[in-house]
Design a protein around this motif. Structure first.
Motif, PDB file in Angstrom:
ATOM      1  N   LEU A  54       0.832  -1.197   0.000  1.00  0.00           N
ATOM      2  CA  LEU A  54       0.000   0.000   0.000  1.00  0.00           C
ATOM      3  C   LEU A  54       0.869   1.251   0.000  1.00  0.00           C
ATOM      4  CD1 LEU A  54      -2.592  -1.114   2.685  1.00  0.00           C
ATOM      5  CD2 LEU A  54      -2.822  -1.241   0.206  1.00  0.00           C
ATOM      6  N   ARG A  55       0.359   2.300  -0.636  1.00  0.00           N
ATOM      7  CA  ARG A  55       1.086   3.565  -0.627  1.00  0.00           C
ATOM      8  C   ARG A  55       1.063   4.205   0.748  1.00  0.00           C
ATOM      9  NH1 ARG A  55      -1.395   6.055  -6.138  1.00  0.00           N
ATOM     10  NH2 ARG A  55      -1.173   4.121  -7.271  1.00  0.00           N
ATOM     11  N   LYS A  56      -0.050   4.005   1.442  1.00  0.00           N
ATOM     12  CA  LYS A  56      -0.150   4.517   2.810  1.00  0.00           C
ATOM     13  C   LYS A  56      -0.854   3.460   3.654  1.00  0.00           C
ATOM     14  CE  LYS A  56      -4.346   7.114   1.752  1.00  0.00           C
ATOM     15  NZ  LYS A  56      -5.004   8.399   1.758  1.00  0.00           N
ATOM     16  N   PRO A  57      -0.571   3.444   4.951  1.00  0.00           N
ATOM     17  CA  PRO A  57      -1.165   2.413   5.800  1.00  0.00           C
ATOM     18  C   PRO A  57      -2.671   2.550   5.904  1.00  0.00           C
ATOM     19  CG  PRO A  57       0.377   3.813   7.044  1.00  0.00           C
ATOM     20  CD  PRO A  57       0.321   4.322   5.655  1.00  0.00           C
ATOM     21  N   LEU A  58      -3.344   1.423   6.089  1.00  0.00           N
ATOM     22  CA  LEU A  58      -4.785   1.427   6.292  1.00  0.00           C
ATOM     23  C   LEU A  58      -5.115   2.092   7.622  1.00  0.00           C
ATOM     24  CD1 LEU A  58      -5.836  -2.169   5.228  1.00  0.00           C
ATOM     25  CD2 LEU A  58      -6.442  -0.053   4.095  1.00  0.00           C
ATOM     26  N   THR A  59      -6.202   2.815   7.641  1.00  0.00           N
ATOM     27  CA  THR A  59      -6.675   3.417   8.881  1.00  0.00           C
ATOM     28  C   THR A  59      -8.011   2.775   9.236  1.00  0.00           C
ATOM     29  OG1 THR A  59      -7.905   5.157   7.753  1.00  0.00           O
ATOM     30  CG2 THR A  59      -5.596   5.625   8.285  1.00  0.00           C
ATOM     31  N   GLN A  60      -8.420   2.956  10.466  1.00  0.00           N
ATOM     32  CA  GLN A  60      -9.710   2.426  10.884  1.00  0.00           C
ATOM     33  C   GLN A  60     -10.828   3.050  10.058  1.00  0.00           C
ATOM     34  OE1 GLN A  60     -10.126  -0.170  13.094  1.00  0.00           O
ATOM     35  NE2 GLN A  60     -12.185  -0.124  12.202  1.00  0.00           N
ATOM     36  N   GLN A  61     -10.690   4.313   9.736  1.00  0.00           N
ATOM     37  CA  GLN A  61     -11.712   4.993   8.933  1.00  0.00           C
ATOM     38  C   GLN A  61     -11.838   4.327   7.557  1.00  0.00           C
ATOM     39  OE1 GLN A  61     -11.042   9.173   8.259  1.00  0.00           O
ATOM     40  NE2 GLN A  61     -12.778   9.352   6.867  1.00  0.00           N
ATOM     41  N   MET A  62     -10.728   3.994   6.955  1.00  0.00           N
ATOM     42  CA  MET A  62     -10.762   3.336   5.648  1.00  0.00           C
ATOM     43  C   MET A  62     -11.460   1.976   5.751  1.00  0.00           C
ATOM     44  SD  MET A  62      -6.871   4.254   4.526  1.00  0.00           S
ATOM     45  CE  MET A  62      -6.830   3.555   2.896  1.00  0.00           C
ATOM     46  N   LEU A  63     -11.162   1.220   6.810  1.00  0.00           N
ATOM     47  CA  LEU A  63     -11.798  -0.084   7.002  1.00  0.00           C
ATOM     48  C   LEU A  63     -13.304   0.064   7.215  1.00  0.00           C
ATOM     49  CD1 LEU A  63      -9.123  -1.726   9.308  1.00  0.00           C
ATOM     50  CD2 LEU A  63      -9.557  -2.270   6.923  1.00  0.00           C
ATOM     51  N   ASP A  64     -13.705   1.070   8.022  1.00  0.00           N
ATOM     52  CA  ASP A  64     -15.125   1.301   8.269  1.00  0.00           C
ATOM     53  C   ASP A  64     -15.854   1.662   6.982  1.00  0.00           C
ATOM     54  OD1 ASP A  64     -14.709   0.769  10.946  1.00  0.00           O
ATOM     55  OD2 ASP A  64     -14.562   2.888  11.527  1.00  0.00           O
ATOM     56  N   GLU A  65     -15.241   2.514   6.151  1.00  0.00           N
ATOM     57  CA  GLU A  65     -15.861   2.915   4.884  1.00  0.00           C
ATOM     58  C   GLU A  65     -16.014   1.708   3.960  1.00  0.00           C
ATOM     59  OE1 GLU A  65     -13.392   6.055   3.377  1.00  0.00           O
ATOM     60  OE2 GLU A  65     -14.064   7.493   4.902  1.00  0.00           O
ATOM     61  N   ALA A  66     -15.029   0.855   3.927  1.00  0.00           N
ATOM     62  CA  ALA A  66     -15.101  -0.328   3.068  1.00  0.00           C
ATOM     63  C   ALA A  66     -16.214  -1.270   3.551  1.00  0.00           C
ATOM     64  CB  ALA A  66     -13.744  -1.058   3.080  1.00  0.00           C
ATOM     65  N   ARG A  67     -16.360  -1.404   4.867  1.00  0.00           N
ATOM     66  CA  ARG A  67     -17.434  -2.232   5.403  1.00  0.00           C
ATOM     67  C   ARG A  67     -18.786  -1.673   5.003  1.00  0.00           C
ATOM     68  NH1 ARG A  67     -14.746  -2.309  10.317  1.00  0.00           N
ATOM     69  NH2 ARG A  67     -13.461  -4.144  10.369  1.00  0.00           N
ATOM     70  N   GLU A  68     -18.952  -0.364   5.112  1.00  0.00           N
ATOM     71  CA  GLU A  68     -20.215   0.283   4.747  1.00  0.00           C
ATOM     72  C   GLU A  68     -20.504   0.084   3.267  1.00  0.00           C
ATOM     73  OE1 GLU A  68     -22.602   1.577   6.667  1.00  0.00           O
ATOM     74  OE2 GLU A  68     -21.364   0.898   8.329  1.00  0.00           O
ATOM     75  N   GLU A  69     -19.519   0.191   2.423  1.00  0.00           N
ATOM     76  CA  GLU A  69     -19.715  -0.011   0.984  1.00  0.00           C
ATOM     77  C   GLU A  69     -20.138  -1.455   0.713  1.00  0.00           C
ATOM     78  OE1 GLU A  69     -16.334   1.180  -1.333  1.00  0.00           O
ATOM     79  OE2 GLU A  69     -16.340   3.197  -0.471  1.00  0.00           O
ATOM     80  N   GLY A  70     -19.589  -2.391   1.466  1.00  0.00           N
ATOM     81  CA  GLY A  70     -19.932  -3.796   1.286  1.00  0.00           C
ATOM     82  C   GLY A  70     -21.361  -4.105   1.694  1.00  0.00           C
ATOM     83  N   ARG A  71     -21.924  -3.316   2.597  1.00  0.00           N
ATOM     84  CA  ARG A  71     -23.294  -3.535   3.053  1.00  0.00           C
ATOM     85  C   ARG A  71     -24.314  -2.886   2.123  1.00  0.00           C
ATOM     86  NH1 ARG A  71     -22.068  -1.883   9.230  1.00  0.00           N
ATOM     87  NH2 ARG A  71     -20.806  -3.686   9.710  1.00  0.00           N
ATOM     88  N   ALA A  72     -23.864  -1.943   1.317  1.00  0.00           N
ATOM     89  CA  ALA A  72     -24.800  -1.207   0.438  1.00  0.00           C
ATOM     90  C   ALA A  72     -25.247  -2.045  -0.732  1.00  0.00           C
ATOM     91  CB  ALA A  72     -24.128   0.066  -0.066  1.00  0.00           C
TER      92      ALA A  72
END
Length: 72
Positions: A54-72
């Motif tokens: 990764l160019r930059k480390p994953l953050t909790q915010q990024m993980l939360d956003e990905a989870r939300e996108e997966g639920r949509a």
């Protein structure tokens, strides 16, 4: 058929293998063959792709956003 000799098998491991064979109603030899077949043929042992860098480390915010996108 080929034969294999296992040298220096620790006594405790030998006891555990014998107990496992008894639980599965197999001889020690057949139990060892089953263990080896499982280890060799497991699908998760297949070649895995190289890890993604990764160019930059994953953050909790990024993980939360990905989870939300997966639920949509």
């Amino acid at each position: 058929m080929a034969s294999v000799l296992i040298k220096n098998l620790p006594d405790e491991l030998h006891r555990e293998l014998k107990q496992r064979a008894e639980r599965h109603h197999r001889s020690l030899n057949k139990e060892l063959i089953a263990i080896i077949e499982t280890a060799v043929h497991r699908p998760e042992r297949a070649e895995l792709p190289a890890p993604v860098r990764l160019r930059k480390p994953l953050t909790q915010q990024m993980l939360d956003e990905a989870r939300e996108e997966g639920r949509a």
